[in-house]
Scaffold this motif. Structure first.
Motif, PDB file in Angstrom:
ATOM      1  N   GLU A 118      48.030  28.232  47.440  1.00  0.00           N
ATOM      2  CA  GLU A 118      47.769  29.006  48.650  1.00  0.00           C
ATOM      3  C   GLU A 118      47.217  30.382  48.296  1.00  0.00           C
ATOM      4  O   GLU A 118      46.294  30.890  48.953  1.00  0.00           O
ATOM      5  N   LYS A 119      47.773  30.986  47.257  1.00  0.00           N
ATOM      6  CA  LYS A 119      47.277  32.286  46.786  1.00  0.00           C
ATOM      7  C   LYS A 119      45.849  32.152  46.269  1.00  0.00           C
ATOM      8  O   LYS A 119      44.990  33.009  46.526  1.00  0.00           O
ATOM      9  N   ASN A 120      45.577  31.043  45.515  1.00  0.00           N
ATOM     10  CA  ASN A 120      44.226  30.813  44.993  1.00  0.00           C
ATOM     11  C   ASN A 120      43.224  30.643  46.119  1.00  0.00           C
ATOM     12  O   ASN A 120      42.081  31.108  46.029  1.00  0.00           O
ATOM     13  N   LEU A 121      43.638  29.966  47.197  1.00  0.00           N
ATOM     14  CA  LEU A 121      42.733  29.760  48.329  1.00  0.00           C
ATOM     15  C   LEU A 121      42.343  31.094  48.947  1.00  0.00           C
ATOM     16  O   LEU A 121      41.162  31.333  49.246  1.00  0.00           O
ATOM     17  N   ALA A 122      43.306  31.979  49.134  1.00  0.00           N
ATOM     18  CA  ALA A 122      43.003  33.293  49.712  1.00  0.00           C
ATOM     19  C   ALA A 122      42.040  34.066  48.812  1.00  0.00           C
ATOM     20  O   ALA A 122      41.098  34.719  49.284  1.00  0.00           O
ATOM     21  N   SER A 123      42.259  33.981  47.482  1.00  0.00           N
ATOM     22  CA  SER A 123      41.393  34.685  46.534  1.00  0.00           C
ATOM     23  C   SER A 123      39.981  34.124  46.583  1.00  0.00           C
ATOM     24  O   SER A 123      38.989  34.880  46.567  1.00  0.00           O
ATOM     25  N   LYS A 124      39.848  32.794  46.650  1.00  0.00           N
ATOM     26  CA  LYS A 124      38.511  32.184  46.635  1.00  0.00           C
ATOM     27  C   LYS A 124      37.758  32.433  47.938  1.00  0.00           C
ATOM     28  O   LYS A 124      36.528  32.578  47.927  1.00  0.00           O
ATOM     29  N   ILE A 125      38.474  32.479  49.048  1.00  0.00           N
ATOM     30  CA  ILE A 125      37.802  32.812  50.311  1.00  0.00           C
ATOM     31  C   ILE A 125      37.236  34.227  50.236  1.00  0.00           C
ATOM     32  O   ILE A 125      36.111  34.500  50.702  1.00  0.00           O
ATOM     33  N   ALA A 126      37.992  35.153  49.637  1.00  0.00           N
ATOM     34  CA  ALA A 126      37.509  36.527  49.471  1.00  0.00           C
ATOM     35  C   ALA A 126      36.270  36.554  48.579  1.00  0.00           C
ATOM     36  O   ALA A 126      35.305  37.300  48.849  1.00  0.00           O
ATOM     37  N   LEU A 127      36.245  35.738  47.501  1.00  0.00           N
ATOM     38  CA  LEU A 127      35.077  35.671  46.612  1.00  0.00           C
ATOM     39  C   LEU A 127      33.869  35.102  47.348  1.00  0.00           C
ATOM     40  O   LEU A 127      32.734  35.566  47.150  1.00  0.00           O
ATOM     41  N   ASP A 145      24.397  41.006  38.263  1.00  0.00           N
ATOM     42  CA  ASP A 145      25.615  41.359  37.527  1.00  0.00           C
ATOM     43  C   ASP A 145      26.854  41.110  38.378  1.00  0.00           C
ATOM     44  O   ASP A 145      27.868  40.580  37.894  1.00  0.00           O
ATOM     45  N   LYS A 146      26.761  41.484  39.686  1.00  0.00           N
ATOM     46  CA  LYS A 146      27.913  41.289  40.564  1.00  0.00           C
ATOM     47  C   LYS A 146      28.244  39.805  40.746  1.00  0.00           C
ATOM     48  O   LYS A 146      29.408  39.398  40.710  1.00  0.00           O
ATOM     49  N   LEU A 147      27.180  38.989  40.930  1.00  0.00           N
ATOM     50  CA  LEU A 147      27.416  37.561  41.123  1.00  0.00           C
ATOM     51  C   LEU A 147      27.939  36.896  39.854  1.00  0.00           C
ATOM     52  O   LEU A 147      28.742  35.957  39.916  1.00  0.00           O
ATOM     53  N   LYS A 148      27.500  37.360  38.704  1.00  0.00           N
ATOM     54  CA  LYS A 148      28.034  36.821  37.445  1.00  0.00           C
ATOM     55  C   LYS A 148      29.527  37.145  37.325  1.00  0.00           C
ATOM     56  O   LYS A 148      30.326  36.313  36.870  1.00  0.00           O
ATOM     57  N   ASP A 149      29.870  38.375  37.742  1.00  0.00           N
ATOM     58  CA  ASP A 149      31.296  38.737  37.719  1.00  0.00           C
ATOM     59  C   ASP A 149      32.095  37.868  38.689  1.00  0.00           C
ATOM     60  O   ASP A 149      33.219  37.438  38.381  1.00  0.00           O
ATOM     61  N   LEU A 150      31.502  37.627  39.882  1.00  0.00           N
ATOM     62  CA  LEU A 150      32.181  36.779  40.849  1.00  0.00           C
ATOM     63  C   LEU A 150      32.367  35.354  40.309  1.00  0.00           C
ATOM     64  O   LEU A 150      33.408  34.732  40.499  1.00  0.00           O
ATOM     65  N   ARG A 151      31.326  34.853  39.612  1.00  0.00           N
ATOM     66  CA  ARG A 151      31.432  33.514  39.002  1.00  0.00           C
ATOM     67  C   ARG A 151      32.569  33.472  37.987  1.00  0.00           C
ATOM     68  O   ARG A 151      33.337  32.513  37.921  1.00  0.00           O
ATOM     69  N   GLY A 152      32.626  34.518  37.146  1.00  0.00           N
ATOM     70  CA  GLY A 152      33.683  34.566  36.138  1.00  0.00           C
ATOM     71  C   GLY A 152      35.064  34.587  36.774  1.00  0.00           C
ATOM     72  O   GLY A 152      35.983  33.884  36.322  1.00  0.00           O
ATOM     73  N   THR A 153      35.202  35.392  37.838  1.00  0.00           N
ATOM     74  CA  THR A 153      36.493  35.444  38.533  1.00  0.00           C
ATOM     75  C   THR A 153      36.813  34.119  39.196  1.00  0.00           C
ATOM     76  O   THR A 153      37.962  33.660  39.186  1.00  0.00           O
ATOM     77  N   TRP A 154      35.772  33.467  39.757  1.00  0.00           N
ATOM     78  CA  TRP A 154      35.955  32.162  40.406  1.00  0.00           C
ATOM     79  C   TRP A 154      36.474  31.128  39.407  1.00  0.00           C
ATOM     80  O   TRP A 154      37.403  30.374  39.687  1.00  0.00           O
ATOM     81  N   ILE A 155      35.881  31.116  38.224  1.00  0.00           N
ATOM     82  CA  ILE A 155      36.278  30.150  37.190  1.00  0.00           C
ATOM     83  C   ILE A 155      37.719  30.385  36.750  1.00  0.00           C
ATOM     84  O   ILE A 155      38.478  29.449  36.506  1.00  0.00           O
ATOM     85  N   LYS A 156      38.103  31.667  36.664  1.00  0.00           N
ATOM     86  CA  LYS A 156      39.452  31.998  36.196  1.00  0.00           C
ATOM     87  C   LYS A 156      40.516  31.776  37.265  1.00  0.00           C
ATOM     88  O   LYS A 156      41.697  31.673  36.945  1.00  0.00           O
ATOM     89  N   THR A 157      40.079  31.724  38.541  1.00  0.00           N
ATOM     90  CA  THR A 157      41.043  31.505  39.624  1.00  0.00           C
ATOM     91  C   THR A 157      41.460  30.045  39.643  1.00  0.00           C
ATOM     92  O   THR A 157      40.630  29.151  39.535  1.00  0.00           O
ATOM     93  N   GLY A 158      42.730  29.790  39.763  1.00  0.00           N
ATOM     94  CA  GLY A 158      43.271  28.432  39.691  1.00  0.00           C
ATOM     95  C   GLY A 158      42.818  27.551  40.846  1.00  0.00           C
ATOM     96  O   GLY A 158      42.145  27.994  41.774  1.00  0.00           O
ATOM     97  N   PRO A 159      43.207  26.267  40.828  1.00  0.00           N
ATOM     98  CA  PRO A 159      42.776  25.300  41.839  1.00  0.00           C
ATOM     99  C   PRO A 159      43.440  25.510  43.192  1.00  0.00           C
ATOM    100  O   PRO A 159      44.451  26.194  43.304  1.00  0.00           O
ATOM    101  N   VAL A 160      42.817  24.895  44.211  1.00  0.00           N
ATOM    102  CA  VAL A 160      43.392  24.868  45.558  1.00  0.00           C
ATOM    103  C   VAL A 160      43.703  23.414  45.891  1.00  0.00           C
ATOM    104  O   VAL A 160      43.515  22.521  45.069  1.00  0.00           O
ATOM    105  N   GLU A 161      44.195  23.166  47.100  1.00  0.00           N
ATOM    106  CA  GLU A 161      44.497  21.789  47.508  1.00  0.00           C
ATOM    107  C   GLU A 161      43.236  20.931  47.432  1.00  0.00           C
ATOM    108  O   GLU A 161      42.127  21.390  47.757  1.00  0.00           O
TER     109      GLU A 161
END
Length: 437
Positions: A118-127, A145-161
């Motif tokens: 649930e926490k990961n879902l909130a983080s990914k919606i923000a991304l 550069d910003k989108l590359k950072d967002l991609r990196g954060t997306w990859i590091k964020t855990g799975p959702v349902e």
């Protein structure tokens, strides 16, 4: 816990029937045999009560590790595996309590996983919202550069349902790709306006590609080095992205040729290495074949002496091909083990006869060897069980790798020695059977 207490616990959860140790039924698990009476009934009950304590300690250790870890979800499979062992582990104790303890840990981990998703879902919606806000930007470098950072954060964020995964992945990908497609179109349009400098680079690339499959090694090497010098002399400026792409194409052609040249040189070296490996392999086969015949061709004392000499000679022989290295070594060490195990057995039997001041018949002699080997195997298996338990308790940290390798080596040695002794028992049994006939 004292043995008397252990015995009381064992009787609470188990019983003896026809010289077999049984665990009483609990929950949905039926009564089952966990072992045999070896010495006395009480000793056997205490033994299996101690095994329960060992299993309980493993559960406690796992729960402590889960409690101390931030990534509790990574322990789910270990909890499930240990919970599954409840129905098959040979011991006497309160397995029902352990089952409920592990079931509680499983439920807690699943709840943690649910909260994390649930926490990961909130983080990914923000991304996703950040990426969609940047999709129409014309600030190419900063937005990249910003989108590359967002991609990196997306990859590091855990799975959702699972039922939401495809939808949010597609939204994020669409926003990012929309920007990069626009960026690509912009630079492709700009590329059409490049001057003769661009054409000069393309010409040098074309010449390089034409030479990349040449087998005139010396002449082509000189030509490619000349093209590299011309590349440096072109001068002028081009957009960084375009220049990078041109340089990549230019370097790719050169790398292709020089990799082929390197492969040619390595092949010539490998031919020499293969001959070296083959010579060593033939010598090691000779040592193996001699080792396997030692007990047939020599007295036992001479066989032991020669086995030691063969081991010294083995060390002097160079390496063989990795494909056969383990195989030939296993044959050799098993042949040597057989000689040394036979020597140890003879020494043991001789001392036993001297102590008893008696002489065995041929049949009694063979039976004594079989019995002795069984005792040796039992001792080896006890040692092996301790080693395997120690290995199982060893945590997966880099600092434990050396100790882990040492334990694994000892375990392999004990398994090999047990196999050698087992084969010797079969040999003596065959001899005994032949005498009986």
């Amino acid at each position: 816990m004292e043995n008397n207490d252990l015995l009381e616990e064992a009787r609470k959860y188990g019983f003896i029937q026809e010289q077999q140790v049984w665990l009483k039924p609990f929950m949905n698990y039926p009564a089952r045999r966990v072992g045999d009476v070896k010495e006395s009934e009480d000793d056997s009950l205490v033994y299996f009560a101690k095994r329960y304590e060992m299993f309980r300690d493993k559960v406690s250790d796992l729960l402590a590790r889960i409690e101390a870890s931030e990534n509790k979800g990574s322990f789910l499979m270990k909890v499930l595996h240990m919970k599954e062992q409840i129905g098959s582990y040979d011991a006497l104790g309160d397995f029902e309590q352990l089952y409920h303890t592990l079931a509680g840990a499983e439920a807690a981990i699943n709840e943690t996983i649910k909260q994390n998703r649930e926490k990961n879902l909130a983080s990914k919606i923000a991304l996703i919202q950040e990426a969609e806000a940047l999709r129409d930007s014309i600030d190419w470098q900063e937005t990249t550069d910003k989108l590359k950072d967002l991609r990196g954060t997306w990859i590091k964020t855990g799975p959702v349902e699972k039922d939401l995964t495809e939808e949010i992945e597609e939204r994020f990908r669409a926003a990012v790709e929309h920007f990069f497609e626009r960026k690509k179109s912009f630079f492709e349009d700009k590329k059409k306006m490049q001057n003769r400098i661009y054409d000069k680079y393309r010409d040098l690339i074309s010449q390089s590609v034409a030479l990349q499959n040449s087998e005139d090694w010396e002449v082509t090497t000189a030509k490619l080095k000349a093209l590299q010098n011309q590349w440096k002399e072109v001068g002028g400026t081009l957009p960084r992205k375009t220049m990078t792409r041109l340089w990549t194409d230019f370097r790719k052609a050169h790398n292709h040729f020089f990799e082929r040249l390197k492969k040619k040189i390595n092949n010539e070296k490998n031919e020499s290495r293969s001959k070296y490996y083959e010579t060593n392999y033939e010598r090691k086969k000779e040592l193996v074949e001699e080792g396997e015949q030692l007990l047939q061709r020599h007295s036992l004392s001479d066989a032991v002496k020669r086995a030691k000499e063969l081991q010294a000679e083995w060390k002097k022989v160079g390496p063989v091909s990795p494909e056969v290295s383990d195989m030939i070594w296993e044959r050799f060490i098993k042949a040597c083990d057989r000689v040394f195990e036979m020597s140890s057995l003879e020494h043991y039997i001789r001392k036993r006869q001297q102590a008893a001041n008696e002489t065995y018949s041929e049949t009694d002699d063979l039976q004594a060897r079989i019995n002795a080997l069984r005792d040796f195997i039992k001792s080896d298996k006890n040692e092996l069980e301790v080693l395997e338990e120690n290995l199982g308790k060893l945590s997966d940290t880099p600092g434990n790798e050396a100790f882990r390798s040492m334990l694994q080596g000892k375990i392999r040695n004990f398994n090999r020695k047990i196999g050698t002794k087992t084969a010797m028992i079969e040999m003596f049994r065959s001899q005994l059977s032949a005498i009986s006939r």
